[in-house]
Design an enzyme around this catalytic site. Structure first.
Site, PDB file in Angstrom:
ATOM      1  N   SER A  78       0.959  -1.218   0.015  1.00 25.58           N
ATOM      2  CA  SER A  78       0.024   0.019   0.073  1.00 25.58           C
ATOM      3  C   SER A  78       0.761   1.468  -0.018  1.00 25.58           C
ATOM      4  O   SER A  78       1.644   1.291   0.933  1.00 25.58           O
ATOM      5  CB  SER A  78      -0.965  -0.038   1.243  1.00 25.58           C
ATOM      6  OG  SER A  78      -1.430   1.323   1.322  1.00 25.58           O
ATOM      7  N   HIS A  91      -8.147   1.856  -4.131  1.00 27.93           N
ATOM      8  CA  HIS A  91      -9.390   1.530  -3.050  1.00 27.93           C
ATOM      9  C   HIS A  91      -9.907   2.823  -2.674  1.00 27.93           C
ATOM     10  O   HIS A  91      -9.074   3.653  -2.365  1.00 27.93           O
ATOM     11  CB  HIS A  91      -8.495   0.897  -1.805  1.00 27.93           C
ATOM     12  CG  HIS A  91      -9.257   0.648  -0.488  1.00 27.93           C
ATOM     13  ND1 HIS A  91      -8.726   0.525   0.753  1.00 27.93           N
ATOM     14  CD2 HIS A  91     -10.567   0.636  -0.360  1.00 27.93           C
ATOM     15  CE1 HIS A  91      -9.602   0.450   1.440  1.00 27.93           C
ATOM     16  NE2 HIS A  91     -10.855   0.505   0.985  1.00 27.93           N
ATOM     17  N   MET A 145     -11.704  -4.873   5.297  1.00 20.94           N
ATOM     18  CA  MET A 145     -11.039  -3.995   6.212  1.00 20.94           C
ATOM     19  C   MET A 145     -10.771  -4.712   7.459  1.00 20.94           C
ATOM     20  O   MET A 145     -11.613  -4.716   8.327  1.00 20.94           O
ATOM     21  CB  MET A 145     -11.603  -2.666   6.341  1.00 20.94           C
ATOM     22  CG  MET A 145     -11.953  -1.780   4.984  1.00 20.94           C
ATOM     23  SD  MET A 145     -10.289  -1.355   4.195  1.00 20.94           S
ATOM     24  CE  MET A 145      -9.475  -0.423   5.440  1.00 20.94           C
ATOM     25  N   ASP A 180      -7.161  -5.943   4.241  1.00 17.41           N
ATOM     26  CA  ASP A 180      -6.418  -4.617   4.035  1.00 17.41           C
ATOM     27  C   ASP A 180      -6.430  -4.100   5.572  1.00 17.41           C
ATOM     28  O   ASP A 180      -7.405  -3.571   6.020  1.00 17.41           O
ATOM     29  CB  ASP A 180      -7.166  -3.820   3.290  1.00 17.41           C
ATOM     30  CG  ASP A 180      -6.636  -2.423   3.013  1.00 17.41           C
ATOM     31  OD1 ASP A 180      -5.545  -2.066   3.590  1.00 17.41           O
ATOM     32  OD2 ASP A 180      -7.301  -1.304   2.474  1.00 17.41           O
TER      33      ASP A 180
HETATM   34  C1  DX5 Z   1      -6.382   2.165   5.539  1.00 19.12           C
HETATM   35  C2  DX5 Z   1      -5.775   1.758   4.169  1.00 19.12           C
HETATM   36  C3  DX5 Z   1      -4.775   0.583   4.124  1.00 19.12           C
HETATM   37  C4  DX5 Z   1      -3.535   1.001   4.789  1.00 19.12           C
HETATM   38  C5  DX5 Z   1      -2.825  -0.134   5.122  1.00 19.12           C
HETATM   39  O1  DX5 Z   1      -7.291   2.965   5.440  1.00 19.12           O
HETATM   40  O2  DX5 Z   1      -7.031   1.158   3.330  1.00 19.12           O
HETATM   41  O3  DX5 Z   1      -4.614   0.155   2.687  1.00 19.12           O
HETATM   42  O4  DX5 Z   1      -2.964   1.837   3.958  1.00 19.12           O
HETATM   43  O5  DX5 Z   1      -1.778   0.179   5.685  1.00 19.12           O
HETATM   44  P1  DX5 Z   1      -1.038  -0.851   7.202  1.00 19.12           P
HETATM   45  O6  DX5 Z   1      -0.515  -2.075   6.197  1.00 19.12           O
HETATM   46  O7  DX5 Z   1       0.049  -0.069   7.648  1.00 19.12           O
HETATM   47  O8  DX5 Z   1      -2.201  -1.017   7.794  1.00 19.12           O
HETATM   48 ZN    ZN Z   2      -6.538  -0.014   1.356  1.00 26.41          ZN
END
Ligand code: DX5
Ligand code: ZN
Length: 229
Positions: free
Chosen positions: A14, A72, A148, A188
């Protein structure tokens, strides 16, 4: 023991967690790794309490990577943003069911059709407190579910353990309905090397990882290790 997951594991770094003063370097880590997807978090400071980046940045980085661009959309009105992200070079777009079912926006089926008509993959994302049942009726229309495992809005949050049960529930549904080769499960938020195996064993086959990758000394190595869990 979770259902055995026979799908190929995809790691999707990400970009949100990368150093934005040097995106080319961040992309290089991903391009030279076993990752096949790049996860791009779009936030409008309405649907989530944070603002990230828009189609202009996606279009710029498109020139520097051949990875599958997984957009996303954490925005209140996904329908109206789709065209600009298609134009910017998205390969897949996910939107939040919580946004699309509000009275301010368009019905989920219209959003799905718009994405699919452009020959992109389409995902539906659900927040930690949203039950899977809400999106069951769309499962044969989409390509991936985004579970999520943190409240959307920020990278670097702690993984919510209950997400494992939700992934298991979705995996059972997908396998029972013979959608195994059609619909993927993306997890995610808070995915790290230490919990990636649990996430995969529960049934997810796309792992989004932000801070674990980009806060490390060697992002490429973290991606490669995670692909092998
Ligand atoms: C959160 C995002 C994720 C995030 C993931 O709202 O949708 O994609 O960037 O980052 P980590 O792996 O640090 O939780
Ligand atoms: Zn995300």
């Amino acid at each position: 023991m979770g259902t055995e997951n026979k799908q190929k594991i995809v790691v999707a770094p990400s970009l949100l967690a990368a150093d934005f003063s040097n995106l080319e370097k961040a992309l290089g880590y991903c391009n030279n790794s076993s990752a096949t997807w790049l996860h791009l978090d779009i936030m409008d400071q309405q649907f989530v309490p944070n603002l990230s980046f828009g189609p202009g940045i996606v279009k710029n980085i498109r020139k520097h990577s051949k990875l599958f661009f997984d957009v996303h959309l954490m925005v209140s009105n996904p329908f109206e943003m789709i065209d600009s992200f298609i134009d910017a070079g998205a390969d897949g777009i996910s939107f939040h069911i919580e946004a699309s079912e509000s009275r301010f926006t368009f019905p989920p089926k219209l959003i799905i059709n718009k994405i699919k008509r452009a020959n992109l993959l389409c995902g539906i994302a659900i927040k930690p407190k949203t039950p899977f049942t809400i999106i069951k009726k769309y499962m044969d229309l989409i390509d991936y579910v985004v579970v999520m495992s943190v409240e959307p809005g920020f990278a670097g949050q702690k993984f919510i353990p209950k997400s494992i049960d939700k992934i298991k529930e979705i995996r059972s549904f997908i396998d029972e309905k013979n959608l195994t080769d059609k619909v993927s499960i993306q997890c995610d938020g808070g995915v790290k090397l230490h919990n990636a195996k649990d996430v995969v064993d529960a049934g997810a086959n796309i792992l989004v990882a932000g801070s674990e990758v980009f806060q490390s000394e060697n992002p490429t190595e973290i991606i490669n290790k995670m692909s092998q869990v």
